[in-house]
Write an enzyme that holds these catalytic residues in place. Sequence first.
Site, short mmCIF file in Angstrom:
data_model
loop_
_atom_site.label_atom_id
_atom_site.label_comp_id
_atom_site.label_asym_id
_atom_site.label_seq_id
_atom_site.Cartn_x
_atom_site.Cartn_y
_atom_site.Cartn_z
N GLU A 231 0.60 6.05 7.38
CA GLU A 231 2.04 6.30 7.12
C GLU A 231 2.51 7.51 7.89
O GLU A 231 3.62 7.52 8.42
CB GLU A 231 2.30 6.47 5.62
CG GLU A 231 1.80 5.33 4.73
CD GLU A 231 2.21 3.94 5.17
OE1 GLU A 231 3.28 3.78 5.79
OE2 GLU A 231 1.44 2.98 4.92
N GLY B 88 0.81 -1.22 0.00
CA GLY B 88 0.00 0.00 0.00
C GLY B 88 0.84 1.26 0.00
O GLY B 88 0.65 2.15 -0.84
N ALA B 89 1.76 1.36 0.95
CA ALA B 89 2.57 2.56 1.07
C ALA B 89 3.69 2.31 2.06
O ALA B 89 3.70 1.28 2.75
CB ALA B 89 1.71 3.73 1.56
N MET B 90 4.63 3.24 2.12
CA MET B 90 5.81 3.06 2.97
C MET B 90 6.18 4.35 3.68
O MET B 90 6.26 5.41 3.08
CB MET B 90 6.97 2.57 2.09
CG MET B 90 8.25 2.31 2.85
SD MET B 90 8.05 0.99 4.08
CE MET B 90 9.13 1.59 5.37
N GLU B 91 6.46 4.21 4.98
CA GLU B 91 6.61 5.37 5.87
C GLU B 91 8.02 5.95 5.96
O GLU B 91 8.38 6.54 6.98
CB GLU B 91 6.16 4.95 7.28
CG GLU B 91 7.09 3.94 8.02
CD GLU B 91 6.71 2.48 7.87
OE1 GLU B 91 6.05 2.12 6.88
OE2 GLU B 91 7.11 1.69 8.75
N GLU C 210 3.40 -1.86 13.51
CA GLU C 210 2.25 -2.01 12.62
C GLU C 210 0.92 -2.12 13.36
O GLU C 210 -0.03 -1.43 13.04
CB GLU C 210 2.46 -3.19 11.66
CG GLU C 210 3.62 -3.00 10.69
CD GLU C 210 3.53 -1.74 9.83
OE1 GLU C 210 2.46 -1.10 9.80
OE2 GLU C 210 4.55 -1.37 9.22
#
Length: 882
Positions: free
Chosen positions: A305, A268-271, A327
């Site tokens: 994120e 989905g996405a990365m922080e 998480e």
Amino acid sequence: MRTDTGEIIHLEDYRETDFVLERVDLTFELDPTDTKVEARLIFHRRAGVPADAPLVLDGDELTMTGLLLDQEPIAASDYEAGATALIIRNLPESVPFEICITTALSPQTNTQLMGLYRTNNVYCTQCEAEGFRRITYFPDRPDVLAVYTVNIIADKATAPLLLSNGNFLGGAGMGDGRHFAAWFDPHPKPSYLFALVAGDLGVVEDTFTTASGREVALKIYVEHGNEPRATYAMDALKRSMRWDEEVFGREYDLDIFMIVAVSDFNMGAMENKGLNVFNDKYVLADPETATDQDYANIEAIIAHEYFHNWTGNRITCRDWFQLCLKEGLTVYRDHEFSADQRSRAVKRIAEVRMLKAEQFPEDGGPLAHPVRPTRYREINNFYTTTVYEKGSEVTRMIATLLGRDLFKAGMDLYFERHDGQAVTIEDFVACFEAVSGRDLTQFALWYHQAGTPLVSASGTYDAARQRFTLALEQMVPPTPGQPTKEPMHIPLRLALVLEDGSIATPSAVTGGELTGDVLHLTERSQTVHFDGISSRPVISLNRDFSAPVNLHLERSAAERAHLARYETDLFARWQALNDMALLALVEGTASVRTGEPLTIEPALIEALLVAAGDETLEPAFRAQALALPSESDIAREIGRQVDPDAIFSARQQIMAAIAEAGREQFAALFEQLAPSGPFTPDAASAGRRALRNSALTYLVVAENSPARAAKAFAAADNMTDRIHALTTLAHRFHDAPETTQALDDFKTRFADNALVIDKWFAAQATIPGNGALARVKALLADPLFNPLNPNRVRSLIGTFAFSNPTGFNRPDGEAYRFLAAEILDIDRRNPQLAARLLTSMRSWRSLEDGRAERAKLALKEIAAGAKLSADVSDIVERTLKS
Ligand code: TRP
Ligand code: ZN
């Protein structure tokens, strides 16, 4: 070159590194196939480490072109550059030293999408969990925190934008068509949070003033032309930043926060610190192309994120076993954010639906593992719904057990005590013990014991003594590697719904602990008494889904209906309706299998129609009430010898009965809820669309004709309504000319919008029945299908395998064989994607014997594949193991 050794990593083997990394200096000279990376790493030997201990750095598929120690070449006898490690010996004993490593990379041909790769001509990185070692040799583990300086050099015309973590230091042209930029991130971070992006992108800009008055520049980078579609994400970002200040007291800590949307992305996405990278699916939205669900997902993931900046980045994980530390906690935070921004009850219903649809089957199958596992072979395979969603539920239970104020105090202590550190679940739990004085040892079993607990309860009422007695039992089922379990500490919110519909929340109980409305179930079996109960109550247990358990309650149909009617906790009211429907669907399935006619309780239909028509309730809730349990929900409830065709048939018959009985009501709702103004994505409007579309589905069933859906498709002025009408047409009338026409129109209209075309593939991949496989194969040959794009692969193959029970589980097993072949093919390019698709087979053992046997054969075909990745071989082996 495969570099995985297939070795199993154990939590108990954790130990600190021998060398401390002080500073990292990276220089990238970007080129599609010949990127040069120079990494200067300053280390010193940790006190007490023997002088002959070598420095061991991780690597994966690296080509090393240079190696220096304090600017001098290292003798060949003093190092070993292997497939997975660089080992250097004879290093200084007590003074810091600099290792300079040069590597050559080919981002253009990196199809794994881990490390440095190219997507749409943009250079980008993905380093979590172990991608940094694909860029250079490095101590690539989350407990190695360092300060990074990054220099990026690239062609100015094709990569005018050069981004990395932290703050921009400066940049300039280099006179040869190239330019450079330098970034410095003052916050020590692990390598998995490193990011670099370079390319030619458009930007949406804004600013945010923090609670303490600092101005932060906000930038969202998207493909040129997509800027207008990023405004909702920007709005969600600003709301997230404010919310984290107000609710968790957390401020942003750099001068700039950037988000980049890319179209090829594994998740989905990365922080990444200060530079989040997103799957563009979770950034881009406008009414023409995004559904209400898309808007809700964007809001949730932007928040998720962003929230990682504190829960994950400022405080990170000691090792990957602690993944739920960041998480689970961050999912809990994004759930709370969405609940505050939207309707709390409806949000909770959606969360629980998803938890049961995805986490419960994982926990009940061959891939079950604890929220905090103790062993893994491939860490990528532990980014699971158990770590994320059950991890969030465990955090929620801490809040439930301690109450709001103590939970807040515990979080504050966590931030204060551990800021800047890499910590463990034990450190996290200790903060809540410290502020509450409670012993959370038993509670912590939620992190360590896999499997969904089963709570069985039965109530008896003694009118003469005005006493209600509740007998409770808990059982945690065996899971791989954990044959026996200890009893858990299960917080159950409860209320007693009396005969007149009033609610009693007891203030005292004997035989157990009650805090507020939370009953603490801590024993294997426990009997509690509530006194002073003036009439026979119906117990409402696990209100708000306070614990992620399966609940078996002896209850009559009349009692369920009573709860469905009078419960004031809307989650529990929905649960009662859902229980009624699920029971009917399970019984209906049994009837279909024995060839008996299906009988449907009028009470169920009445309860659903009453809820649907109750104008005191918000439309989004009423839509949730009307949404029957899915085919997979029914399969899970049945649990063994599952026949997906019988489930499908029973569900269709029950839907038809509801549709017939409610025909006029649905027609009225459909008219009443017609859009009255321009589209807005807010939750209230989305709720009206959801209820109207639900009414449309039932009407189409009642009328058994494509006309109304075709008309709704033509009339739709937004993607929510358009895709709903299209899916309804495709699922029910796939051969009708109206459907062919609508599918063609849709494809032509949105051919150049990848995210919308994903929906077109998904709508067809979910058409039920035996024809599905042929359709999916035909779609694979469509010129719009792109096997290199993960979103596209998921929209067709993933949607078919995960969300088309009758089509995927066709009795001859051909769809399993199809999936096996696809997995083997995808695995050669992108193991992470292949492994994830393969988890769609995790419930194979609950199928009826014929299908189960064929599924097993397909799994064996995969297991026998040549050159399997660690990702796929780990999943296939665990899935097959009995
Ligand atoms: N940490 C990310 C999140 O949950 C997800 C993530 C982990 C990820 N590994 C990844 C994203 C690999 C993309 C690719 O927010
Ligand atoms: Zn996350």
